[in-house]
Write an enzyme that holds these catalytic residues in place. Sequence first.
Site, PDB file in Angstrom:
ATOM      1  N   ARG A  88       5.044   3.446   6.109  1.00 44.74           N
ATOM      2  CA  ARG A  88       4.716   1.826   5.932  1.00 44.74           C
ATOM      3  C   ARG A  88       3.963   1.470   7.256  1.00 44.74           C
ATOM      4  NH1 ARG A  88       7.787   0.128   1.686  1.00 44.74           N
ATOM      5  NH2 ARG A  88       9.205   1.612   0.888  1.00 44.74           N
TER       6      ARG A  88
ATOM      7  N   SER B 249       0.717  -1.073   0.066  1.00 44.43           N
ATOM      8  CA  SER B 249       0.016  -0.129   0.080  1.00 44.43           C
ATOM      9  C   SER B 249       0.809   1.199  -0.123  1.00 44.43           C
ATOM     10  CB  SER B 249      -0.992   0.084   1.213  1.00 44.43           C
ATOM     11  OG  SER B 249      -1.833  -0.943   1.342  1.00 44.43           O
ATOM     12  N   HIS B 250       1.887   1.196   0.680  1.00 43.36           N
ATOM     13  CA  HIS B 250       3.131   2.536   0.654  1.00 43.36           C
ATOM     14  C   HIS B 250       3.471   2.555  -0.548  1.00 43.36           C
ATOM     15  CE1 HIS B 250       6.234   4.998   1.994  1.00 43.36           C
ATOM     16  NE2 HIS B 250       7.070   4.125   1.069  1.00 43.36           N
ATOM     17  N   GLU B 251       3.444   1.332  -1.405  1.00 49.06           N
ATOM     18  CA  GLU B 251       4.274   1.609  -2.841  1.00 49.06           C
ATOM     19  C   GLU B 251       3.201   2.164  -3.891  1.00 49.06           C
ATOM     20  OE1 GLU B 251       7.452   0.953  -3.152  1.00 49.06           O
ATOM     21  OE2 GLU B 251       8.038   0.223  -1.425  1.00 49.06           O
ATOM     22  N   THR B 252       1.960   1.953  -3.454  1.00 45.42           N
ATOM     23  CA  THR B 252       0.943   2.341  -4.372  1.00 45.42           C
ATOM     24  C   THR B 252      -0.080   3.431  -3.923  1.00 45.42           C
ATOM     25  OG1 THR B 252      -0.510   0.468  -3.766  1.00 45.42           O
ATOM     26  CG2 THR B 252       1.058   0.099  -5.759  1.00 45.42           C
TER      27      THR B 252
END
Length: 327
Positions: free
Chosen positions: A287, A138-141
Amino acid sequence: MKKNRMMIMICSVGVVWMLLVGGSYGEQCGRQAGGALCPGGNCCSQFGWCGSTTDYCGKDCQSQCGGPSPAPTDLSALISRSTFDQVLKHRNDGACPAKGFYTYDAFIAAAKAYPSFGNTGDTATRKREIAAFLGQTSHETTGGWATAPDGPYAWGYCFVRERNPSAYCSATPQFPCAPGQQYYGRGPIQISWNYNYGQCGRAIGVDLLNKPDLVATDSVISFKSALWFWMTAQSPKPSSHDVITSRWTPSSADVAARRLPGYGTVTNIINGGLECGRGQDSRVQDRIGFFKRYCDLLGVGYGNNLDCYSQTPFGNSLFLSDLVTSQ
């Protein structure tokens, strides 16, 4: 003749002893075997051999030190469709480019290719791994911001493709870049670089070198790419799966570097070179924020060692050349 028989017996005993202490006779796992994991969830001893007794799972065990897991449970028994929708609450918002792409059915289907995912340890450990995976990705997107509706941690999985991408092509004979293709970040983990696409594609049975955009157009393949990264150890890094399920035992060097089992070491695996060992870092906090929200929704504790503020990053290597996947 008696002398010859005695010499044979001595040699045989010597070979057995060398095998027991970790000689060069085809060790099965751990650092002696390129980071390989034992089949069936068995422990890897300090000498690189697989088993399930205290000789293998006790002091200085290298990985999967809890022994084989209980019988697998379908992932849908741990995270329902409604909980998934609550976790990734705004992924289908009209402002998100990924609207309609990241589906519950695709997640469940992709996870079946990695049966150890969400199926290792007790129920709490299994749920915590799901929360950790969805939290990191979720952090990445993310498409969230500080004052976003329902808070910044309800906006994971908003993007499929990296914003402002470049080609990410590195000259490697094993995984050469295909003409006209770019290997920028795609999918939940934002997999990038041609060598990662090549190795991931080989692992999941798809030609991602020639068709990298499948990670952004096929939702099952997209989730598989992220799970491949999650389940795969890259020496000296363990897999995120082994860390979050406490199957990884840190070495003395890891302990000295403050890399201990927990969510913080997963962050170190994913992006430690940029985020860890720098004191307070907003990216690490982000994160953790996703992870805590998801643990709360799944009804499970957070565990220990959530951040990597004081951790030394793992050594970075350009190529993922010694990959071992937990399945």
